[in-house]
Design an enzyme around this catalytic site. Structure first.
Site, PDB file in Angstrom:
ATOM      1  N   ARG A 121       0.706  -1.566   0.197  1.00  0.00           N
ATOM      2  CA  ARG A 121      -0.240  -0.474  -0.144  1.00  0.00           C
ATOM      3  C   ARG A 121       0.409   1.611  -0.311  1.00  0.00           C
ATOM      4  O   ARG A 121      -0.159   2.402  -0.164  1.00  0.00           O
ATOM      5  CB  ARG A 121      -0.837   0.032   1.211  1.00  0.00           C
ATOM      6  CG  ARG A 121      -2.267  -1.235   1.065  1.00  0.00           C
ATOM      7  CD  ARG A 121      -2.922  -1.144   1.916  1.00  0.00           C
ATOM      8  NE  ARG A 121      -4.128  -0.467   2.522  1.00  0.00           N
ATOM      9  CZ  ARG A 121      -4.379  -0.042   4.061  1.00  0.00           C
ATOM     10  NH1 ARG A 121      -3.675  -0.376   4.661  1.00  0.00           N
ATOM     11  NH2 ARG A 121      -5.099   1.054   3.628  1.00  0.00           N
ATOM     12  N   GLN A 127      -1.806   3.108  -5.397  1.00  0.00           N
ATOM     13  CA  GLN A 127      -3.387   3.550  -5.273  1.00  0.00           C
ATOM     14  C   GLN A 127      -4.162   3.363  -5.639  1.00  0.00           C
ATOM     15  O   GLN A 127      -5.327   3.603  -4.828  1.00  0.00           O
ATOM     16  CB  GLN A 127      -2.107   5.203  -4.492  1.00  0.00           C
ATOM     17  CG  GLN A 127      -1.412   5.482  -3.191  1.00  0.00           C
ATOM     18  CD  GLN A 127      -1.141   6.742  -2.732  1.00  0.00           C
ATOM     19  OE1 GLN A 127      -1.492   8.116  -2.883  1.00  0.00           O
ATOM     20  NE2 GLN A 127      -0.119   7.132  -2.234  1.00  0.00           N
ATOM     21  N   ASP A 130      -5.971   0.349  -4.224  1.00  0.00           N
ATOM     22  CA  ASP A 130      -5.775  -0.423  -2.920  1.00  0.00           C
ATOM     23  C   ASP A 130      -7.353   0.113  -2.597  1.00  0.00           C
ATOM     24  O   ASP A 130      -7.348   1.164  -2.383  1.00  0.00           O
ATOM     25  CB  ASP A 130      -4.823   0.993  -2.075  1.00  0.00           C
ATOM     26  CG  ASP A 130      -5.407   0.859  -0.655  1.00  0.00           C
ATOM     27  OD1 ASP A 130      -5.604   0.138  -0.204  1.00  0.00           O
ATOM     28  OD2 ASP A 130      -4.343   1.152   0.064  1.00  0.00           O
ATOM     29  N   SER A 133      -8.141   0.578   1.696  1.00  0.00           N
ATOM     30  CA  SER A 133      -8.532   2.598   1.692  1.00  0.00           C
ATOM     31  C   SER A 133      -9.738   2.560   1.482  1.00  0.00           C
ATOM     32  O   SER A 133     -10.029   3.764   2.243  1.00  0.00           O
ATOM     33  CB  SER A 133      -6.754   2.928   0.766  1.00  0.00           C
ATOM     34  OG  SER A 133      -6.204   3.138   1.886  1.00  0.00           O
ATOM     35  N   TYR A 228       1.971   1.365   9.630  1.00  0.00           N
ATOM     36  CA  TYR A 228       0.739   0.504  10.731  1.00  0.00           C
ATOM     37  C   TYR A 228       1.310   0.353  12.195  1.00  0.00           C
ATOM     38  O   TYR A 228       2.486   0.863  12.213  1.00  0.00           O
ATOM     39  CB  TYR A 228       0.296  -1.224  10.386  1.00  0.00           C
ATOM     40  CG  TYR A 228      -0.391  -1.386   8.915  1.00  0.00           C
ATOM     41  CD1 TYR A 228      -1.066  -1.025   8.533  1.00  0.00           C
ATOM     42  CD2 TYR A 228       0.366  -1.703   8.139  1.00  0.00           C
ATOM     43  CE1 TYR A 228      -2.382  -1.363   7.668  1.00  0.00           C
ATOM     44  CE2 TYR A 228       0.046  -2.284   6.530  1.00  0.00           C
ATOM     45  CZ  TYR A 228      -1.313  -1.738   7.067  1.00  0.00           C
ATOM     46  OH  TYR A 228      -1.657  -2.000   4.815  1.00  0.00           O
TER      47      TYR A 228
END
Ligand code: NAD
Length: 384
Positions: A121, A127, A130, A133, A228
């Site tokens: 990611r 992007q 993704d 998301s 994360y």
């Protein structure tokens, strides 16, 4: 290439893998799109709209016999894997790290499985692909709408001839993609929003959306790898819970979104904290799952009211409750990833490419995705 879209079969799943806009683009690029009859019904997209966009609406048997690539939202059931044939490609949110046995069954069927939920990611070129998301964004928005609906009072400050309504106090725990959208949505509704996360960089992000960041003394920055959080130690966890308990009692609405990859979600709202809340307050546990959630008392896919009058909502598939919006974003993500693999009208797999290495789970009869393979014994990976 023949690209097919199935009708989802998982309980309560209302999303569909492609919407008319994406079908139009893929058709214009020279692909033939086959859609299983009724695939868009859950998302309020009739077959006629899919046909008008250029798709051929077909029965399930035709779809499986003709498709080069099968697109879906959720992983296929064992029965559906039985319908796929060797050499076909299946793409979706296959959850190989949660259900590696499913990946093993796909490898045995000699199907190439591509999963959007293992996409790297942090690559900027990934992007548009993704889906974690895009779906978290939908979920963060919907969680606030559900909370506002369950809350018996106003979110905004309202001054009227009949008196003044105080704004709701909303706390968002976990400021990732879903949390940021939850902050923005609650602010748009006029609530006073506080937010908290263990990653230090989220303070500025939360504040830029108009939330007040809650600083806990007990936990230092717990940024992990890949953007994360890391799992907290036992001591950090206890200290965090105790400190959070003090804040939760004064909140009208609490929305929790905290996750740690590959671990059960951290427990952030204890039963004691819920007992300290006022009657009429609302909690939405977005991390609720069979493994447990962020809220001690939450029951997955159920809404409960505690003895002291707090409502706890624990939806496990929020994007499916907004199927039109969620499918539109998902279809964009999926089309971008599909297009990434197509060279000269064929699917090409270059395992030196990070996106390919991250998302291709099974190929040539083997489980080739390292993190998934690690969860299986050698014989199960197709290597013995
Ligand atoms: P996630 O769903 O894994 O977790 C949600 C949030 O919970 C995270 O912000 C995490 O820090 C937080 N959390 C975990 N344990 C907690 C605890 N004990 N207490 C409080 N909060 C806790 O995360 P996500 O939303 O999927 O993504 C996390 C971040 O990754 C995003 O904020 C984003 O910045 C980053 N990201 C980057 C890219 C990119 O660079 N292109 C793409 C997607 C995501």
């Amino acid at each position: 290439m023949k690209v097919a879209v199935v009708r989802e079969t998982a309980p309560n799943e209302r999303r569909v893998a492609l919407v008319p806009e994406a079908i139009g683009k893929l058709t214009a690029a020279g692909h033939e799109i086959l859609v299983q009859a009724g695939a868009g019904i859950g998302a309020a997209i009739p077959d006629a709209d899919l046909s008008a966009a250029g798709a051929r609406v077909v029965a399930e048997a035709v779809l499986y016999s003709e498709a080069d690539v099968v697109l879906r939202v959720q992983k296929p059931t064992p029965e559906e894997i039985g319908k796929l044939h060797a050499g076909q490609v299946v793409m979706g949110l296959l959850q190989p790290l949660i259900d590696p046995q499913n990946a093993q069954a796909l490898a045995r069927a000699r199907v190439t499985a591509i999963s959007l939920d293992t996409l790297p990611r942090t690559l900027s070129r990934a992007q548009t692909m993704d889906a974690l998301s895009s779906q978290a964004n939908v979920a963060g928005y919907k969680a606030v709408i559900m909370a506002a609906d369950a809350f018996g009072r106003y979110f905004p400050l309202l001054t009227t001839a009949a008196g003044t309504a105080k704004p709701a106090n909303v706390l968002i725990l976990g400021v990732g993609v879903a949390g940021l959208q939850a902050i923005a949505t609650a602010r748009r509704l006029g609530a006073l929003v506080k937010a908290y996360d263990v990653r230090a960089e989220t303070k500025e992000q939360a504040e830029s959306l108009g939330a007040q960041f809650l600083k806990l003394e007990s936990v230092a920055d717990a940024t992990g790898t890949g953007g994360y959080a890391r799992e907290l130690t036992d001591d950090e966890r206890k200290a965090q819970q105790q400190e959070l308990d003090k804040h939760i009692g004064s909140m009208d609405v609490v929305i929790t979104t905290a996750q740690v990859p590959g671990r059960r979600p951290p427990l952030l709202v204890t039963a004691a904290a819920v007992r300290s809340m006022k009657a009429g307050s609302v909690i939405v546990d977005m991390a609720a799952s069979a493994l447990g959630g962020n809220v001690e008392l939450s029951v997955p896919d159920d809404t409960i009211v505690t003895e002291n009058g707090a409502t706890i909502i624990a939806p496990t598939n929020l994007p499916a409750t907004m199927p039109g919006g969620a499918s539109g974003f998902y279809a964009r993500n999926l089309s971008a990833l599909l297009t990434h693999f197509i060279k000269d009208g064929k699917m090409l797999f270059d395992f030196d490419d990070e996106i390919t290495a991250g998302t291709v789970i099974t190929h040539d009869g083997k489980v080739v995705h390292p993190a998934t393979a690690e969860l299986l014994a050698p014989a199960q990976r197709g290597e013995a």
